[in-house]
Design a protein around this motif. Structure first.
Motif, PDB file in Angstrom:
ATOM      1  N   SER A  87       0.815  -1.213   0.000  1.00  0.00           N
ATOM      2  CA  SER A  87       0.000   0.000   0.000  1.00  0.00           C
ATOM      3  C   SER A  87       0.845   1.258   0.000  1.00  0.00           C
ATOM      4  N   GLY A  88       2.174   1.103   0.065  1.00  0.00           N
ATOM      5  CA  GLY A  88       3.077   2.244   0.123  1.00  0.00           C
ATOM      6  C   GLY A  88       3.392   2.713   1.523  1.00  0.00           C
ATOM      7  N   ALA A  89       2.868   2.005   2.542  1.00  0.00           N
ATOM      8  CA  ALA A  89       3.128   2.387   3.938  1.00  0.00           C
ATOM      9  C   ALA A  89       4.529   1.951   4.367  1.00  0.00           C
ATOM     10  N   GLU A  90       5.135   2.745   5.224  1.00  0.00           N
ATOM     11  CA  GLU A  90       6.497   2.485   5.684  1.00  0.00           C
ATOM     12  C   GLU A  90       6.559   1.268   6.597  1.00  0.00           C
ATOM     13  N   ILE A  91       7.621   0.500   6.441  1.00  0.00           N
ATOM     14  CA  ILE A  91       7.949  -0.608   7.340  1.00  0.00           C
ATOM     15  C   ILE A  91       9.281  -0.285   7.996  1.00  0.00           C
ATOM     16  N   LYS A  92       9.373  -0.510   9.295  1.00  0.00           N
ATOM     17  CA  LYS A  92      10.582  -0.159  10.038  1.00  0.00           C
ATOM     18  C   LYS A  92      11.699  -1.182   9.843  1.00  0.00           C
ATOM     19  N   HIS A  93      12.927  -0.696   9.999  1.00  0.00           N
ATOM     20  CA  HIS A  93      14.106  -1.556  10.030  1.00  0.00           C
ATOM     21  C   HIS A  93      14.281  -2.120  11.443  1.00  0.00           C
ATOM     22  N   PHE A  94      15.162  -3.118  11.573  1.00  0.00           N
ATOM     23  CA  PHE A  94      15.433  -3.726  12.876  1.00  0.00           C
ATOM     24  C   PHE A  94      16.940  -3.895  13.057  1.00  0.00           C
ATOM     25  N   MET A  95      17.472  -3.279  14.099  1.00  0.00           N
ATOM     26  CA  MET A  95      18.900  -3.357  14.426  1.00  0.00           C
ATOM     27  C   MET A  95      19.783  -2.980  13.244  1.00  0.00           C
ATOM     28  N   GLY A  96      19.247  -2.163  12.361  1.00  0.00           N
ATOM     29  CA  GLY A  96      20.020  -1.732  11.206  1.00  0.00           C
ATOM     30  C   GLY A  96      20.273  -2.826  10.195  1.00  0.00           C
ATOM     31  N   CYS A  97      19.515  -3.947  10.277  1.00  0.00           N
ATOM     32  CA  CYS A  97      19.810  -5.104   9.429  1.00  0.00           C
ATOM     33  C   CYS A  97      18.602  -5.587   8.629  1.00  0.00           C
ATOM     34  N   SER A  98      17.537  -6.077   9.307  1.00  0.00           N
ATOM     35  CA  SER A  98      16.297  -6.535   8.658  1.00  0.00           C
ATOM     36  C   SER A  98      16.551  -7.599   7.600  1.00  0.00           C
ATOM     37  N   THR A  99      17.018  -8.750   8.051  1.00  0.00           N
ATOM     38  CA  THR A  99      17.391  -9.811   7.114  1.00  0.00           C
ATOM     39  C   THR A  99      16.325 -10.895   6.967  1.00  0.00           C
ATOM     40  N   PHE A 100      15.106 -10.679   7.493  1.00  0.00           N
ATOM     41  CA  PHE A 100      13.985 -11.562   7.177  1.00  0.00           C
ATOM     42  C   PHE A 100      13.407 -11.151   5.821  1.00  0.00           C
ATOM     43  N   SER A 101      14.216 -10.684   4.932  1.00  0.00           N
ATOM     44  CA  SER A 101      13.805 -10.184   3.628  1.00  0.00           C
ATOM     45  C   SER A 101      14.804 -10.657   2.579  1.00  0.00           C
ATOM     46  N   GLU A 102      14.317 -10.884   1.365  1.00  0.00           N
ATOM     47  CA  GLU A 102      15.213 -11.323   0.302  1.00  0.00           C
ATOM     48  C   GLU A 102      16.238 -10.259  -0.054  1.00  0.00           C
ATOM     49  N   TYR A 103      15.873  -8.981   0.143  1.00  0.00           N
ATOM     50  CA  TYR A 103      16.800  -7.864  -0.044  1.00  0.00           C
ATOM     51  C   TYR A 103      16.656  -6.919   1.134  1.00  0.00           C
ATOM     52  N   THR A 104      17.747  -6.261   1.487  1.00  0.00           N
ATOM     53  CA  THR A 104      17.703  -5.284   2.565  1.00  0.00           C
ATOM     54  C   THR A 104      18.722  -4.188   2.282  1.00  0.00           C
ATOM     55  N   VAL A 105      18.592  -3.078   2.992  1.00  0.00           N
ATOM     56  CA  VAL A 105      19.545  -1.971   2.876  1.00  0.00           C
ATOM     57  C   VAL A 105      20.124  -1.701   4.256  1.00  0.00           C
ATOM     58  N   VAL A 106      21.449  -1.573   4.327  1.00  0.00           N
ATOM     59  CA  VAL A 106      22.117  -1.315   5.593  1.00  0.00           C
ATOM     60  C   VAL A 106      23.134  -0.197   5.404  1.00  0.00           C
ATOM     61  N   ALA A 107      23.544   0.413   6.499  1.00  0.00           N
ATOM     62  CA  ALA A 107      24.647   1.369   6.459  1.00  0.00           C
ATOM     63  C   ALA A 107      25.935   0.622   6.145  1.00  0.00           C
ATOM     64  N   ASP A 108      26.831   1.263   5.425  1.00  0.00           N
ATOM     65  CA  ASP A 108      28.051   0.556   5.029  1.00  0.00           C
ATOM     66  C   ASP A 108      28.883   0.112   6.226  1.00  0.00           C
ATOM     67  N   ILE A 109      28.785   0.820   7.347  1.00  0.00           N
ATOM     68  CA  ILE A 109      29.592   0.416   8.498  1.00  0.00           C
ATOM     69  C   ILE A 109      29.023  -0.816   9.189  1.00  0.00           C
ATOM     70  N   SER A 110      27.849  -1.304   8.733  1.00  0.00           N
ATOM     71  CA  SER A 110      27.276  -2.522   9.299  1.00  0.00           C
ATOM     72  C   SER A 110      27.681  -3.753   8.501  1.00  0.00           C
ATOM     73  N   CYS A 111      28.653  -3.609   7.608  1.00  0.00           N
ATOM     74  CA  CYS A 111      29.067  -4.710   6.744  1.00  0.00           C
ATOM     75  C   CYS A 111      30.500  -5.126   7.041  1.00  0.00           C
ATOM     76  N   ALA A 112      30.743  -6.427   6.949  1.00  0.00           N
ATOM     77  CA  ALA A 112      32.103  -6.951   7.059  1.00  0.00           C
ATOM     78  C   ALA A 112      32.341  -7.891   5.896  1.00  0.00           C
ATOM     79  N   LYS A 113      33.371  -7.642   5.119  1.00  0.00           N
ATOM     80  CA  LYS A 113      33.640  -8.446   3.924  1.00  0.00           C
ATOM     81  C   LYS A 113      34.417  -9.707   4.293  1.00  0.00           C
ATOM     82  N   VAL A 114      33.905 -10.846   3.804  1.00  0.00           N
ATOM     83  CA  VAL A 114      34.573 -12.118   4.058  1.00  0.00           C
ATOM     84  C   VAL A 114      35.144 -12.661   2.743  1.00  0.00           C
ATOM     85  N   SER A 115      35.865 -13.756   2.837  1.00  0.00           N
ATOM     86  CA  SER A 115      36.521 -14.319   1.653  1.00  0.00           C
ATOM     87  C   SER A 115      35.483 -14.796   0.642  1.00  0.00           C
TER      88      SER A 115
END
Length: 378
Positions: A136-164
């Protein structure tokens, strides 16, 4: 519990600034214990943001704690999830891998960022807005800056750690919160040394990872404390020397442990979130030098207490955030240790599910008492 990190493996052809909105499935928490699979729209990443394709999500008790309505900061509707292995889909302007939001960590200080924590607790990105909307276009909140119960998510770059590039992303998800917290509490926060004694209260994934970390440090005696004796099998496999069920005794467990030792245990850890157990853990610590670490998250409004005598006789009472790890620099080496065989992690995955719908099954599994970590692969 602790600041969670997202693990990312770059995809070929990733482009900055040209991303479009994506429609995908997500498990949306509409209210207390009301988790529904819906179609959501995930906006492109803004400056210093990363949009991720979630590969695997591990369910943590903190997700259940929030879904059950116990978290005073819990917001609805929201997309939960904060332990995941992901791939980069697109990046926003200015993503270069350096933290611009907080001060550089110095010495033993962690990089827990108070500034970004404010917006994370409000369910939004650092600019104060959400990247999720429903049909409907209504906002859904994020959780702990992650929200990974979703096929795609958006996070701040400082919340990422690159692995091999060869890292298995399902296993990576384990180090987004709980297992890292337990290992780090033993290694970083209390710095358990060889020959010492350790007591761990609560034998979920966090407690077992404390035991594993203490055993890897060479602790001579490790007490595993839980009211469910079924958990003692794994505890012993990971290094516990003594398994103690408080229900087997007619006196407080702290008195039992002090009686089983000379003057108490060198290092104790609460992994239950029960404030009475937190007190018992402290009072089990050795007089003169014992240290006790609070890891478990207590229900809203709960307070801890003890007699001041317990502290003025030399005990120390502390807490831990993400096990004291500096996430971006110190978590990727844990994956390297796993890939080289120096760190065992597979035993924590007791349940596996497929698709976003699997998060609903994972919630049920975690409630069963038979689950350490349920990993959902999308």
């Amino acid at each position: 519990m602790a600041m969670a990190l997202r693990f990312l493996r770059p995809l070929r052809g990733v482009r900055a600034f040209a991303a479009q909105p994506i429609k995908c499935k997500a498990a949306v928490a509409r209210g207390v214990n009301d988790l529904r699979v819906e179609e959501v729209t995930v906006a492109p990443p803004g400056p210093r943001e990363v949009r991720l394709k979630v590969h695997s999500n591990a369910l943590c008790h903190t997700d259940i704690y929030t879904l059950s309505g116990q978290d005073p900061e819990g917001l609805f509707p929201s997309i939960l999830g904060h332990e995941a292995g992901t791939e980069v889909e697109s990046v926003g302007e200015g993503v270069v891998g350096d933290c611009i939001f907080c001060f550089p960590p110095r010495g033993k200080r962690t990089n827990l960022c108070p500034k970004i924590r404010g917006t994370q607790g409000s369910g939004v990105m650092p600019d104060g807005t959400s990247r999720f909307t429903d049909s409907s276009g209504a906002e859904i909140k994020h959780f702990m800056g992650c929200s990974t119960f979703s096929e795609y998510t958006v996070v701040a770059d400082i919340s990422c750690a690159k692995v091999s590039d060869t890292a298995p992303l399902d296993v990576c998800s384990l180090l987004g919160c709980g297992v890292s917290t337990g290992l780090g509490a033993a290694w970083n926060t209390l710095n358990v040394e060889g020959g010492s004694s350790v007591a761990v209260f609560g034998l979920g994934a966090v407690g077992l990872s404390v035991i594993q970390g203490a055993a890897m440090r060479g602790a001579a005696r490790i007490f595993a404390v839980d009211t469910n004796p079924k958990k003692f099998v794994m505890a012993k496999e990971l290094g516990a020397t003594d398994c103690v069920n408080p229900k087997d005794y007619d006196k407080p467990i702290q008195q039992v442990l002090v009686g089983m030792t000379k003057w108490g245990v060198d290092y104790t850890f609460d992994c239950t979130g029960n404030t009475e157990v937190m007190r018992a853990a402290l009072e089990s610590a050795h007089r003169g030098w014992g240290e006790s670490c609070v890891i478990g998250v207590a229900a809203a409004g709960k307070e801890i207490s003890t007699r001041p005598f317990q502290l003025v006789t030399g005990r120390k009472w502390t807490g831990t955030a993400f096990g004291g790890f500096k996430g971006r620099s110190e978590v990727p080496p844990l994956i390297d240790a796993y890939e080289s065989g120096r760190l065992k992690l597979d035993h924590y995955i007791t349940h596996r599910f497929k698709g976003v719908e699997g998060n609903l099954q994972a919630v049920e599994a975690l409630h069963s008492g038979e689950c350490l970590r349920a990993v959902v692969t999308y």
